[in-house]
Design a protein around this motif. Structure first.
Motif, short mmCIF file in Angstrom:
data_model
loop_
_atom_site.label_atom_id
_atom_site.label_comp_id
_atom_site.label_asym_id
_atom_site.label_seq_id
_atom_site.Cartn_x
_atom_site.Cartn_y
_atom_site.Cartn_z
N LEU A 53 10.11 54.57 25.45
CA LEU A 53 9.52 54.59 26.79
C LEU A 53 8.12 54.01 26.72
CD1 LEU A 53 10.58 58.21 27.87
CD2 LEU A 53 11.81 56.07 28.22
N ALA A 54 7.93 52.91 27.42
CA ALA A 54 6.64 52.21 27.40
C ALA A 54 6.18 51.95 25.96
CB ALA A 54 5.58 53.00 28.17
N GLY A 55 7.13 51.60 25.11
CA GLY A 55 6.83 51.24 23.73
C GLY A 55 6.73 52.40 22.77
N ILE B 297 15.26 55.98 32.76
CA ILE B 297 15.93 54.96 31.95
C ILE B 297 17.25 54.54 32.60
CG2 ILE B 297 17.23 54.68 29.79
CD1 ILE B 297 14.41 54.19 29.23
N ALA B 298 18.01 55.51 33.08
CA ALA B 298 19.31 55.23 33.69
C ALA B 298 19.14 54.37 34.95
CB ALA B 298 20.02 56.53 34.03
N GLN B 299 18.14 54.68 35.75
CA GLN B 299 17.93 53.95 37.00
C GLN B 299 17.52 52.50 36.75
OE1 GLN B 299 14.85 55.54 39.68
NE2 GLN B 299 16.35 55.41 41.34
N LYS B 300 16.79 52.27 35.68
CA LYS B 300 16.37 50.90 35.36
C LYS B 300 17.53 50.06 34.84
CE LYS B 300 11.54 52.09 34.42
NZ LYS B 300 10.49 52.24 33.37
N GLY B 301 18.52 50.70 34.25
CA GLY B 301 19.73 50.01 33.82
C GLY B 301 19.49 48.84 32.90
N LEU B 302 19.99 47.67 33.28
CA LEU B 302 19.91 46.49 32.43
C LEU B 302 18.50 45.94 32.29
CD1 LEU B 302 23.15 44.60 33.59
CD2 LEU B 302 22.81 45.95 31.51
N LYS B 303 17.55 46.46 33.05
CA LYS B 303 16.16 46.04 32.90
C LYS B 303 15.55 46.60 31.61
CE LYS B 303 15.31 45.67 37.89
NZ LYS B 303 14.53 46.20 39.03
N VAL B 304 16.20 47.62 31.05
CA VAL B 304 15.74 48.21 29.80
C VAL B 304 16.16 47.32 28.64
CG1 VAL B 304 15.87 50.23 28.29
CG2 VAL B 304 15.88 50.52 30.78
N LYS C 231 17.56 46.07 25.33
CA LYS C 231 18.45 46.50 24.25
C LYS C 231 17.70 46.33 22.94
CE LYS C 231 22.94 45.60 22.11
NZ LYS C 231 24.16 44.77 22.13
N THR C 232 17.60 47.41 22.16
CA THR C 232 16.71 47.43 21.00
C THR C 232 17.47 47.77 19.72
OG1 THR C 232 14.93 48.19 22.47
CG2 THR C 232 14.55 48.37 20.10
N SER C 233 17.63 46.76 18.87
CA SER C 233 18.18 46.97 17.54
C SER C 233 17.03 47.26 16.58
CB SER C 233 18.95 45.72 17.10
OG SER C 233 19.56 45.93 15.84
N LYS C 234 17.34 47.52 15.34
CA LYS C 234 16.31 47.81 14.34
C LYS C 234 15.28 46.69 14.28
CE LYS C 234 15.75 48.71 9.38
NZ LYS C 234 16.46 48.90 8.10
N ARG C 235 15.73 45.45 14.33
CA ARG C 235 14.82 44.30 14.22
C ARG C 235 13.84 44.22 15.39
NH1 ARG C 235 18.04 38.89 16.42
NH2 ARG C 235 18.23 39.70 18.54
N ASP C 236 14.21 44.83 16.54
CA ASP C 236 13.42 44.69 17.76
C ASP C 236 12.39 45.80 17.95
OD1 ASP C 236 15.17 42.52 18.59
OD2 ASP C 236 16.64 44.07 19.06
N LEU C 237 12.43 46.83 17.12
CA LEU C 237 11.58 47.99 17.35
C LEU C 237 10.09 47.64 17.42
CD1 LEU C 237 13.38 50.64 15.10
CD2 LEU C 237 13.09 50.76 17.58
N MET D 208 7.73 47.98 20.79
CA MET D 208 6.56 48.85 20.73
C MET D 208 5.28 48.08 21.04
SD MET D 208 7.70 51.11 17.39
CE MET D 208 6.24 52.15 17.36
N THR D 209 5.17 46.87 20.51
CA THR D 209 3.97 46.05 20.75
C THR D 209 3.84 45.67 22.21
OG1 THR D 209 4.05 45.14 18.50
CG2 THR D 209 2.83 43.87 20.15
N ARG D 210 4.96 45.32 22.84
CA ARG D 210 4.95 44.91 24.24
C ARG D 210 4.97 46.11 25.20
NH1 ARG D 210 5.72 39.54 25.94
NH2 ARG D 210 4.95 38.21 24.26
N LYS D 211 5.07 47.30 24.63
CA LYS D 211 5.10 48.54 25.42
C LYS D 211 6.23 48.52 26.46
CE LYS D 211 0.24 49.67 24.68
NZ LYS D 211 0.13 48.74 23.53
N LEU D 212 7.42 48.15 25.98
CA LEU D 212 8.59 48.07 26.83
C LEU D 212 9.42 49.34 26.75
CD1 LEU D 212 9.75 44.46 25.79
CD2 LEU D 212 8.37 45.09 27.79
N ASP D 213 10.32 49.50 27.71
CA ASP D 213 11.35 50.53 27.60
C ASP D 213 12.50 49.95 26.79
OD1 ASP D 213 9.95 52.34 29.21
OD2 ASP D 213 10.83 51.54 31.05
N GLY D 214 13.09 50.75 25.93
CA GLY D 214 14.16 50.25 25.07
C GLY D 214 15.33 51.21 24.95
N SER D 215 16.54 50.68 25.09
CA SER D 215 17.75 51.46 24.80
C SER D 215 18.19 51.08 23.40
CB SER D 215 18.85 51.15 25.82
OG SER D 215 19.16 49.77 25.81
#
Length: 274
Positions: free
Chosen positions: A30-32, A46-53, A55-61, A65-72
């Motif tokens: 949440l916010a990185g 998170i659910a309401q944002k849906g596809l705007k969240v 998708k975060t694999s290990k490589r993307d963490l 976090m740096t971009r302070k994004l929401d990640g599933s």
């Protein structure tokens, strides 16, 4: 899964975990900031944002976090974060694998390598038949991952209990998985045990219909000469069309059943530590 069904399902899955004596901890960023355990309000957001969240694999963490994004989080990222929080049992729908044609494209999910690095019991409904199941199981063997089917000799293929692949191991009670994980940790194996839970019998008929749609879609990719990175998007879209949404309903039932099994493993593991 569309909103609000995704939110409703998340709450129901957590309720299943609680009903069987375990503590749920849904993982997301949440916010990185990585979160292991979400409040109802955070789940809803998170659910309401849906596809705007993202998708975060290990490589993307690190990026998320740096971009302070929401990640599933995918299986690989969820395992890593859950392990850092001291969690030993993780429940998901299905795990990634070796994609069809992966021997040429090298398209292999990071889930498989993480399973070989993190000591955890991972409960799933098997490997979807859109993937190369025999090669996926071979890859897991190379990674030192103990793969077992619950109450079956054949490793399940998500919507169907039949993959055509013998499960390397069979367990008949969740408590056996807890004991296996305890031995893995005592030996410092640093690898997971992957538990495949076959689709419940009451949903097997619907699962079989979905499996037939998957096989139809796979045949179409060959007929239309769809290759490489275009295969998976085509399959997912086509299966949704052919099943008219039935795949989503079956998916929800599978996740809840996996949550029950995972909870029983967690409780048994806790009792062994007492």
């Amino acid at each position: 899964m569309p909103y609000p069904q995704n939110f409703k399902t998340a709450l129901e899955v957590e309720a299943v975990v609680k009903a069987h004596g375990a503590v749920p901890a849904t993982v997301a960023l949440l916010a990185g900031v990585p979160h292991v355990g979400l409040s109802e309000g955070q789940l809803h957001d998170i659910a309401q944002k849906g596809l705007k969240v993202q998708k975060t694999s290990k490589r993307d963490l690190a990026y998320v976090m740096t971009r302070k994004l929401d990640g599933s989080t995918t299986v690989s990222a969820t395992m890593l974060l859950a392990a850092r929080a001291g969690i030993s049992v993780f429940v998901t729908g299905g795990v990634g694998g070796v994609h069809r044609g992966g021997e040429n494209s090298m398209d292999v999910s990071a889930d498989l390598t993480e399973l070989g690095k993190t000591a955890m019991a991972v409960v799933c409904a098997g490997i979807k038949s859109v993937l190369d199941i025999p090669r996926t199981l071979e890859f897991l063997e190379t990674q030192g991952v103990c793969v077992a089917a619950l109450g079956a000799d054949e490793f399940p293929a998500f919507f169907t209990p039949h993959s055509g692949c013998q499960a390397p191991c069979r367990i008949d009670q969740p408590a056996e998985a807890a004991e296996m994980l305890q031995h893995c940790k005592a030996l410092h194996l640093q690898s997971s045990i992957l538990i495949g839970v076959p689709i419940p019998l009451e949903h097997a008929a619907a699962g079989q219909q979905i499996e037939e749609a998957i096989q139809t879609a796979l045949c179409e990719t060959q007929q239309k000469k769809i290759i490489g990175s275009e295969i998976t998007p085509y399959l997912l879209d086509r299966i949704q069309q052919l099943t008219q949404g039935a795949s989503l309903t079956a998916n929800i039932h599978l996740i809840k059943n996996n949550a029950r099994v995972g909870s029983e493993i967690a409780v048994a593991l806790s009792q062994r530590h007492e």
